[in-house]
Design a protein around this motif. Structure first.
Motif, PDB file in Angstrom:
ATOM      1  N   ASP A   5     -14.260  13.517   0.370  1.00  0.00           N
ATOM      2  CA  ASP A   5     -14.889  12.825  -0.753  1.00  0.00           C
ATOM      3  C   ASP A   5     -14.030  12.836  -2.009  1.00  0.00           C
ATOM      4  OD1 ASP A   5     -17.090  12.169   0.758  1.00  0.00           O
ATOM      5  OD2 ASP A   5     -18.240  13.944   0.170  1.00  0.00           O
ATOM      6  N   GLY A   6     -12.929  13.599  -1.990  1.00  0.00           N
ATOM      7  CA  GLY A   6     -12.066  13.654  -3.155  1.00  0.00           C
ATOM      8  C   GLY A   6     -11.002  12.577  -3.169  1.00  0.00           C
ATOM      9  N   ILE A   7     -10.984  11.720  -2.127  1.00  0.00           N
ATOM     10  CA  ILE A   7      -9.929  10.713  -1.992  1.00  0.00           C
ATOM     11  C   ILE A   7     -10.401   9.349  -2.494  1.00  0.00           C
ATOM     12  CG2 ILE A   7      -8.451   9.497  -0.343  1.00  0.00           C
ATOM     13  CD1 ILE A   7      -8.561  11.962   1.415  1.00  0.00           C
ATOM     14  N   GLY A   8      -9.514   8.660  -3.213  1.00  0.00           N
ATOM     15  CA  GLY A   8      -9.788   7.310  -3.692  1.00  0.00           C
ATOM     16  C   GLY A   8      -8.479   6.570  -3.875  1.00  0.00           C
ATOM     17  N   VAL A  38       0.847  -1.188   0.000  1.00  0.00           N
ATOM     18  CA  VAL A  38       0.000   0.000   0.000  1.00  0.00           C
ATOM     19  C   VAL A  38       0.884   1.240   0.000  1.00  0.00           C
ATOM     20  CG1 VAL A  38      -0.192   0.092   2.533  1.00  0.00           C
ATOM     21  CG2 VAL A  38      -1.937   1.174   1.113  1.00  0.00           C
ATOM     22  N   ALA A  39       0.546   2.211  -0.832  1.00  0.00           N
ATOM     23  CA  ALA A  39       1.245   3.495  -0.883  1.00  0.00           C
ATOM     24  C   ALA A  39       0.270   4.547  -0.370  1.00  0.00           C
ATOM     25  CB  ALA A  39       1.706   3.801  -2.299  1.00  0.00           C
ATOM     26  N   MET A  40       0.321   4.787   0.931  1.00  0.00           N
ATOM     27  CA  MET A  40      -0.671   5.635   1.578  1.00  0.00           C
ATOM     28  C   MET A  40      -0.024   6.833   2.273  1.00  0.00           C
ATOM     29  SD  MET A  40      -3.584   4.471   4.342  1.00  0.00           S
ATOM     30  CE  MET A  40      -2.456   3.342   5.139  1.00  0.00           C
ATOM     31  N   THR A  41       0.957   6.572   3.153  1.00  0.00           N
ATOM     32  CA  THR A  41       1.572   7.626   3.956  1.00  0.00           C
ATOM     33  C   THR A  41       2.405   8.564   3.092  1.00  0.00           C
ATOM     34  OG1 THR A  41       1.677   6.086   5.808  1.00  0.00           O
ATOM     35  CG2 THR A  41       3.002   8.077   5.982  1.00  0.00           C
ATOM     36  N   LEU A  74      -1.132  -0.352  -4.280  1.00  0.00           N
ATOM     37  CA  LEU A  74      -2.436   0.277  -4.132  1.00  0.00           C
ATOM     38  C   LEU A  74      -2.159   1.694  -3.642  1.00  0.00           C
ATOM     39  CD1 LEU A  74      -5.562  -1.271  -2.395  1.00  0.00           C
ATOM     40  CD2 LEU A  74      -5.028   1.140  -2.266  1.00  0.00           C
ATOM     41  N   VAL A  75      -2.366   2.688  -4.515  1.00  0.00           N
ATOM     42  CA  VAL A  75      -1.951   4.058  -4.245  1.00  0.00           C
ATOM     43  C   VAL A  75      -3.152   4.916  -3.882  1.00  0.00           C
ATOM     44  CG1 VAL A  75      -0.728   6.068  -5.148  1.00  0.00           C
ATOM     45  CG2 VAL A  75      -0.085   3.760  -5.919  1.00  0.00           C
ATOM     46  N   TYR A  76      -3.097   5.528  -2.705  1.00  0.00           N
ATOM     47  CA  TYR A  76      -4.126   6.476  -2.283  1.00  0.00           C
ATOM     48  C   TYR A  76      -3.890   7.792  -3.010  1.00  0.00           C
ATOM     49  CZ  TYR A  76      -5.881   3.639   1.634  1.00  0.00           C
ATOM     50  OH  TYR A  76      -6.457   2.661   2.407  1.00  0.00           O
ATOM     51  N   VAL A  77      -4.929   8.319  -3.646  1.00  0.00           N
ATOM     52  CA  VAL A  77      -4.790   9.548  -4.432  1.00  0.00           C
ATOM     53  C   VAL A  77      -5.930  10.519  -4.108  1.00  0.00           C
ATOM     54  CG1 VAL A  77      -3.584   8.409  -6.339  1.00  0.00           C
ATOM     55  CG2 VAL A  77      -6.083   8.575  -6.379  1.00  0.00           C
TER      56      VAL A  77
END
Length: 248
Positions: A127-130, A75-78, A117-120
């Motif tokens: 609501d703009g996050i996916g 996961v690519a989140m932080t 899996l990249v959080y963007v």
């Protein structure tokens, strides 16, 4: 049989429970904690989010090679300036035709993964996050200098320079943040299982040393002060294990 324990059989997994995966992590970690990391990554976090929200096409292209052990996901989140405040992430996904251009930086993911899996951020606010799926080697996707945690696990910053993501690789669009966080909640159980397993591994190593090392003509295990320390450690490990089991 140790990958996809928590993934439904219909998706190619084992159809087991969170508890099954926790037990697998624990037992393998008694011998090799780093091998247990693979079981944790193959049953919790990104792989569960992918299995839950992916299209049939995405399951075929991304999930199947994970369950067969041919690929690893991370996961690519932080982010450097967001830390654990995921809602403050700044990695953008700007529309480009039917797809998106992703730009930004992530920290702490496994640099050896085959897919991420990249959080963007598609737009402002929660609501703009996916999220999108992205493979290493994609043009514009670079991996920085590798560092490691105290456990020996590697991590490296990821850099996205207008990386093109086709529409078929979008996992969750705008408004998908709450879904992916809900799917990620079980990650805490996997992380706790791994952390507890590391603790028990260290306890066993220390105990073995105390049973063989001599000081002042006596084995270390014969000193009452050290016996108290070992008793306290054992109580904390067992209490943590029972709490983890209840959560699982």
């Amino acid at each position: 049989g140790l990958l996809g324990i928590t993934i439904p059989e219909a998706d190619g997994g084992q159809g087991g429970t969170l508890m099954d995966a926790v037990l697998a992590i624990e037992q393998v970690a008694l011998v090799c904690p780093r091998s247990a990391d693979l079981i944790q990554e193959g049953n919790f976090g990104a792989i569960r989010v992918l299995a839950r929200f992916a299209t049939d096409d995405q399951k075929r292209r991304f999930l199947a090679p994970l369950l067969s052990g041919d690929e690893i996901i991370a996961v690519a989140m932080t982010e450097p300036d967001a830390g654990s405040a995921t809602t403050d992430l700044a990695t953008t996904a700007t529309p480009d035709g039917a797809g998106f251009r992703v730009s930004g930086t992530k920290v702490f993911p496994n640099p050896h993964a085959d897919q991420y899996l990249v959080y963007v951020r598609y737009g402002p606010g929660l609501d703009g996050i996916g999220s999108v799926m992205m493979r290493r080697g994609t043009p514009g996707f670079a991996i920085g200098k590798t560092s490691h945690f105290m456990s020996g696990a590697h991590w490296a910053p990821l850099y996205f320079d207008k990386v093109y993501v086709p529409p078929e690789d979008v996992l969750l669009g705008q408004g998908g943040f709450k879904k992916q966080i809900a799917g990620f909640n079980a990650e805490r159980i996997g992380n706790a299982g791994r952390s507890l397993a590391f603790g028990r591994y260290c306890y066993n190593a220390a105990r073995e040393y105390a049973l063989t090392r001599k000081q002042f003509g006596r084995l270390l295990c014969e000193f009452q002060g050290l016996q108290w320390k070992f008793a306290d450690m054992k109580v904390k490990l067992d209490a943590a294990q029972l709490l983890l089991y209840r959560a699982a």
